[in-house]
Design an enzyme around this catalytic site. Sequence first.
Site, PDB file in Angstrom:
ATOM      1  N   SER A  15      16.550 -20.131   9.783  1.00 28.19           N
ATOM      2  CA  SER A  15      15.665 -19.198   9.319  1.00 28.19           C
ATOM      3  C   SER A  15      14.396 -19.795   8.962  1.00 28.19           C
ATOM      4  CB  SER A  15      16.213 -18.867   8.003  1.00 28.19           C
ATOM      5  OG  SER A  15      16.347 -20.067   7.005  1.00 28.19           O
ATOM      6  N   ASP A  36      21.327 -26.898  11.329  1.00 31.31           N
ATOM      7  CA  ASP A  36      21.107 -26.119  10.036  1.00 31.31           C
ATOM      8  C   ASP A  36      22.490 -26.205   9.425  1.00 31.31           C
ATOM      9  OD1 ASP A  36      20.418 -24.300   7.977  1.00 31.31           O
ATOM     10  OD2 ASP A  36      18.536 -24.214   9.228  1.00 31.31           O
ATOM     11  N   ASN A  75      11.854 -30.101  11.001  1.00 34.09           N
ATOM     12  CA  ASN A  75      11.212 -29.023  10.433  1.00 34.09           C
ATOM     13  C   ASN A  75      12.116 -28.965   8.915  1.00 34.09           C
ATOM     14  OD1 ASN A  75      10.166 -25.996   9.798  1.00 34.09           O
ATOM     15  ND2 ASN A  75      12.461 -25.839   9.670  1.00 34.09           N
ATOM     16  N   TYR A 139       8.292 -33.318  -3.572  1.00 31.29           N
ATOM     17  CA  TYR A 139       8.098 -32.508  -2.330  1.00 31.29           C
ATOM     18  C   TYR A 139       6.708 -33.245  -1.469  1.00 31.29           C
ATOM     19  CZ  TYR A 139       6.877 -28.721   1.217  1.00 31.29           C
ATOM     20  OH  TYR A 139       6.615 -27.931   1.986  1.00 31.29           O
ATOM     21  N   LYS A 143       6.285 -35.301   1.997  1.00 30.65           N
ATOM     22  CA  LYS A 143       5.538 -34.552   3.116  1.00 30.65           C
ATOM     23  C   LYS A 143       4.262 -35.436   3.605  1.00 30.65           C
ATOM     24  CE  LYS A 143       8.044 -30.651   3.805  1.00 30.65           C
ATOM     25  NZ  LYS A 143       8.492 -30.628   5.212  1.00 30.65           N
TER      26      LYS A 143
END
Length: 239
Positions: A15, A36, A75, A139, A143
Amino acid sequence: MTDPTQRLLVTGGASGIGRAIAEEGLSLGWDVVVIDRDKASVGQAVTAGLSDPDATAAALDAALADGPVTRLVNNVGAVFPHSLEEQTLAEVDAAYALNLRCAVQCAQAVLSGMKAAGFGRIVNMSSRAALGKELRTAYTASKAALIGLTRVWALELGEHGITVNAIGPGPIATDLFTRANPADSPRTRAIVQSVPVRRLGTPGDIAHAAGYFLGDRAGFVTGQTLYVCGGMTVNNAPV
């Protein structure tokens, strides 16, 4: 066996941004494999919870059963939005497991195939938040770490014909974004107003950038981070 230079692996591709990248890969004529926790409807679907290293290893074995992969998009990710006081250590560990460890594990799994082919493209999905954002301790740390890995891997792998780049999306209209940023929140409205182009990005905006980095003709671009953010990083990112 499928030509390895035509195989693309996308994590978290069921998604949102990942799905858009998978669709971009198909449009460019590549064989796409998606890993996924939810079953993907694009390309070859391998279902696994990538927060677990053993499940990730099994999923990678399945993805590579048909031959090497020489295009990889790391991703998959999760946000865990909290202030420093509220951020739990379990959430920090979870962010690193899914957002960072998984990327390392996937890159290691495909590396031998890339080296054998003398060709490889790795795209790490970072975030504009790597430059700093409130309520993003876990997060942002994970990242920002992806950007560091991108630079290290670019230096290590360039001689093998392998490029490694990162994309830092700004606010993108995905389920992940809306869960962390409710539409009726004053903070969310302020985010939209702060974007110079005055709109949220779309998954397609990110997929277009990924398609460039993954392409055959992008062989002289490596170790870079491209912020696809509608201009939000102009005053923050280094020149």
